[in-house]
Design an enzyme around this catalytic site. Structure first.
Site, mmCIF file in Angstrom:
data_model
loop_
_atom_site.group_PDB
_atom_site.id
_atom_site.type_symbol
_atom_site.label_atom_id
_atom_site.label_comp_id
_atom_site.label_asym_id
_atom_site.label_seq_id
_atom_site.Cartn_x
_atom_site.Cartn_y
_atom_site.Cartn_z
ATOM 1 N N GLU A 90 3.914 1.086 26.536
ATOM 2 C CA GLU A 90 2.601 1.295 27.258
ATOM 3 C C GLU A 90 1.926 0.371 27.959
ATOM 4 O O GLU A 90 1.418 0.799 28.989
ATOM 5 C CB GLU A 90 1.636 1.194 26.276
ATOM 6 N N SER A 144 -13.194 19.832 -38.377
ATOM 7 C CA SER A 144 -12.715 18.355 -39.696
ATOM 8 C C SER A 144 -12.570 17.893 -38.481
ATOM 9 O O SER A 144 -11.787 16.579 -39.365
ATOM 10 C CB SER A 144 -11.540 20.012 -40.084
#
Length: 783
Positions: free
Chosen positions: A179, A459
């Site tokens: 680049e 319960s």
């Protein structure tokens, strides 16, 4: 002559004014651009998600761990299995022996370095933990935690931020070669580079080299639009020059590596090489090889048209071209370039997303962030949130829920998908939430039943009744005789007359059997003698926070809680009476690695540890002799667990809550439409609970009683010191509570107020004009 000199002077003055004006305007505009450059470059550059991590897997001698569980954890962390692991993030396995190259990771309490480990497992435990490189064997090693979520504060841009020193040299050299070959020499723009790129592209017959410098590309991505206009190119060049004057090459390179756009994942934009490495390869950037690095750098040119998942041929062609450029500039050798061209693209599944989908657990994390941290701190972007989620436990929960529910539906000939479930697993000592599922499809982000489904607990309330009684050792012990005889009483204008699950009446029974067999009548007698207010206060001390109606029916389950709230109650019992507020978060770090201050959460002693131990002993007998015998028959040798089944009116809700020596788990099974399903606690929720709890490592319950508890009697039952049978006249366990007489006057004398019963309680019948005992009992059962 004079006229010519006059005209010349006039033009000169105007030209000079124009030049001065242009220069002044240019200076002012440059000052403006400089402010723009500095404002964003030095300010908050990116909107960062908060990253949510699971707990790290800790390796230490004698830790319970199976080979398949260790391999599953390594696979979740994207470790690569190889014959000879030589880089971080790799491992090999030979039976129950592993060679692992771990990754370094920064935790809230410091850096965990990378290790080369030899790990040997024997009979489900870590028997060998050595340094494979010949160094000192570590006592404990933490693998890096698994990323489970990213919480976006503003928008759907995601990044994995890199510091300059974390960017591999291979990537930097490749980027410069492809680049911007003059990156370390130019001042932001490079006229020679533009001419050279034009020549190279012309000779190649296509675009092989970029004309803009890396600095210009950063400016375009960071500050400007992608419009191809002359004005934008001028601004780009000016801002590139200003950026180079203000900042070093390394600072520019770091910003470029984190900003560059490299693809799209639905609505999530992939910015930066760090996230791109995870998105395409499921690897950290430092673990990429030559062909993978070439592919990423090649994609900078056109991320959409070179997307390797959608356009693999174009991506492969571009990668090979980058490999040639790398060889041309001496980044790699020609032989390395040719070898790399023979490699596949290597794109992995996963897409860099968090591993697994845990929306139910993340929902709890969000709520506890608001509970435990200051709002202004949570606005910070880039937080690292370390949670308590244990992927090993969570995976077993997620497998068990749909599999067992499908079996239950088939066995009951129910419509597929009609049953739902929720599960919570916590640690006993720390109160950490290890796993959470809000439905039978835990990865589905829907209604979270573990947090938001408030159902009658049946319960499951009974241990609180017995704990309240055992906290008064001068009156009750585990062998105290209770009356399991009919109860009927007027509550308002109705008669409340519960029955036992099997409709039998057992007469005198020891207290521990009344709990293990879940006898309703004995429990009601005991609860009324203890006092409904005392039982209610015991539930609050254990961790219940929701309002509880003080009515007789609450003794049998007229209490509605969420599974998470039930887990809090049972965690306190399992921890010997010490309540640790359940938490899903271990630590939160700000973007600078500093832990955030949290609101203090103190562990508190809330009930007598001696009474908690006695209650746990009786709950063990639920598993070995009582309503959870199915589980007791499946426990491996040496393993002990305690728990309680729960079933509500007409079998609308099936519950099981229980614990081992180190884990508490709660499971609810039912239907979202509240219709009966025909499953009791022992035939529904218990089966789901057992499926995942028996599949994960557990420690047995401690058989060492706390100070002040002695073991005595033929049942070898524990007693609070001074209350054992030999210490009492007549033996047998203290005073017998008088049976409830069944009228509102008795309730008033015990300090309780009658009230309308909650939805899960057996609904009282209207009081008959002529009292007849055979008509006073209901057909609703709780077990």
């Amino acid at each position: 002559m004079r006229r010519r000199r006059g005209i010349g002077g006039f033009l000169f003055r105007w030209t000079l004014l124009i030049l001065v004006g242009v220069g002044l305007a240019g200076t002012l505009y440059s000052i403006h651009l400089d402010r723009v450059v500095r404002g964003k470059f030095e300010g908050q550059r990116w909107a960062l998600p908060a990253r949510v991590f699971a707990r790290p897997l800790e390796l230490y001698a004698d830790r319970p761990l199976l080979g398949d569980q260790l391999q599953a954890e390594l696979d979740r962390l994207n470790y690569r299995r190889t014959a000879a692991p030589d880089v971080p993030g790799s491992y090999s396995r030979d039976g129950e022996r592993f060679l692992i190259r771990t990754r370094s990771f920064r935790f809230w309490d410091g850096e965990e370095p990378a290790h080369a480990l030899k790990v040997g497992l024997v009979e489900g435990r870590v028997a060998e933990l050595e340094d494979a490189s010949g160094g000192t064997a570590p006592a404990l090693v933490r693998l890096e935690p698994m990323l489970i979520a990213s919480i976006y504060p503003t928008h759907n841009e995601d990044r994995v931020l890199l510091r300059r020193k974390e960017i591999p040299d291979l990537l930097v050299r490749t980027l410069v070669a492809v680049e911007d070959r003059s990156f370390y020499r130019h001042v932001g723009v490079d006229p020679r580079g533009i001419a050279r790129a034009a020549f190279s592209n012309l000779r190649a017959g296509g675009v092989v080299e970029g004309a803009s410098t890396l600095t210009q590309q950063l400016v375009k991505n960071f500050y400007l639009t992608a419009d191809r206009t002359f004005e934008r190119k001028i601004n780009e060049a000016l801002m590139a020059l200003l950026l180079e004057q203000r900042y070093s090459k390394d600072e520019i390179l770091e910003a470029y590596a984190n900003e560059i756009y490299l693809g799209q994942d639905g609505s999530r934009a992939i910015h930066g090489f760090g996230l791109a490495s995870s998105f395409f390869f499921n690897k950290p950037l430092e673990e990429l090889g030559i062909p993978e690095t070439a592919l990423l750098v090649g994609m900078v040119q056109a991320p959409s048209s070179l997307d390797p998942r959608r356009r693999s041929e174009a991506a492969l062609k571009r990668r090979d071209l980058v490999l040639d450029l790398m060889a041309r500039d001496g980044v790699i050798s020609l032989a390395e370039a040719e070898a790399a061209k023979g490699e596949p693209l290597g794109i992995a599944d996963g897409g860099g997303r968090p591993v697994g989908e845990y929306p139910d657990f993340v929902s709890l994390v969000r709520r506890q962030l608001q509970r435990d941290y200051r709002e202004e701190d949570l606005r910070s972007e880039g937080l690292n949130i370390f949670t308590t989620l244990d992927p090993l436990v969570q995976s077993e929960v997620e497998k068990s829920l749909p599999a067992r529910l499908s079996d239950l539906e088939k066995s009951r000939r129910m419509k597929a998908g009609s049953l739902e479930a929720a599960a919570v697993v916590t640690s006993v000592a720390q109160g950490e939430v290890l796993a959470l599922a809000g439905g039978r499809e835990p990865g589905y982000a829907g209604f979270n039943r573990a947090l938001d489904s408030v159902r009658s607990i049946g319960s499951l309330v009974k241990p609180a009744v017995y704990l309240a009684a055992l906290s008064k050792p001068e009156r009750w012990s585990l062998t105290t005789s209770l009356q399991d005889t009919p109860v009927s009483m007027r509550v308002g204008d109705k008669i409340w007359a519960p029955k036992n699950y099997d409709r039998r009446v057992n007469g005198a029974v020891p207290l521990h059997r009344a709990l293990s067999s879940s006898l309703n009548l004995a429990t009601v007698h005991l609860g009324l003698s203890v006092g409904i207010t005392e039982v209610t206060e015991t539930l609050y001390r254990l961790g219940a926070q929701r309002r509880i109606s003080k009515v007789p029916a609450m003794l049998l389950g007229a209490v509605s809680l969420s599974p998470l709230e039930v887990a809090q109650v049972y965690q306190t019992i399992a921890a010997g009476g010490y309540r640790a507020p359940l938490r899903a978060i271990r630590e939160v770090m700000d973007p600078n690695g500093r832990p955030l201050n949290r609101y203090p959460l103190a562990v508190e002693a809330v009930v007598d540890p001696r009474a908690a131990y006695l209650t746990t002993w009786a709950m063990q007998r639920v598993v070995t002799h009582g309503t959870a015998r199915w589980l007791g028959d499946k426990l491996p040798k040496g393993m002990t667990m305690a728990g309680k089944t729960g079933t509500t009116d007409e079998m609308r809700d099936s519950w099981y809550a229980g614990f081992s020596g180190d884990k508490v788990a709660v499971v609810w099974v039912g239907r979202d439409d509240y219709q009966p399903m025909g499953l009791a606690g022992g035939t529904g929720a218990l089966r789901v609970w057992g499926d995942f709890m028996l599949a994960i490592p557990n420690e047995p319950l401690s058989d060492i009683p706390p100070d002040g508890v002695v073991v005595a009697g033929k049942d070898e039952a524990p007693y609070i010191a001074g209350t054992a049978p030999a210490a009492r006249s007549g033996g047998g366990g203290g005073k017998k509570p008088a049976p409830a007489s069944g009228n509102t006057q008795d309730l008033a004398q015990s300090g309780e107020q009658s009230a309308a019963e909650s939805e899960s309680a057996p609904e009282p019948k209207a009081a008959p004009k002529a009292s007849s005992s055979k008509n006073l009992f209901m057909s609703d059962f709780y077990n």
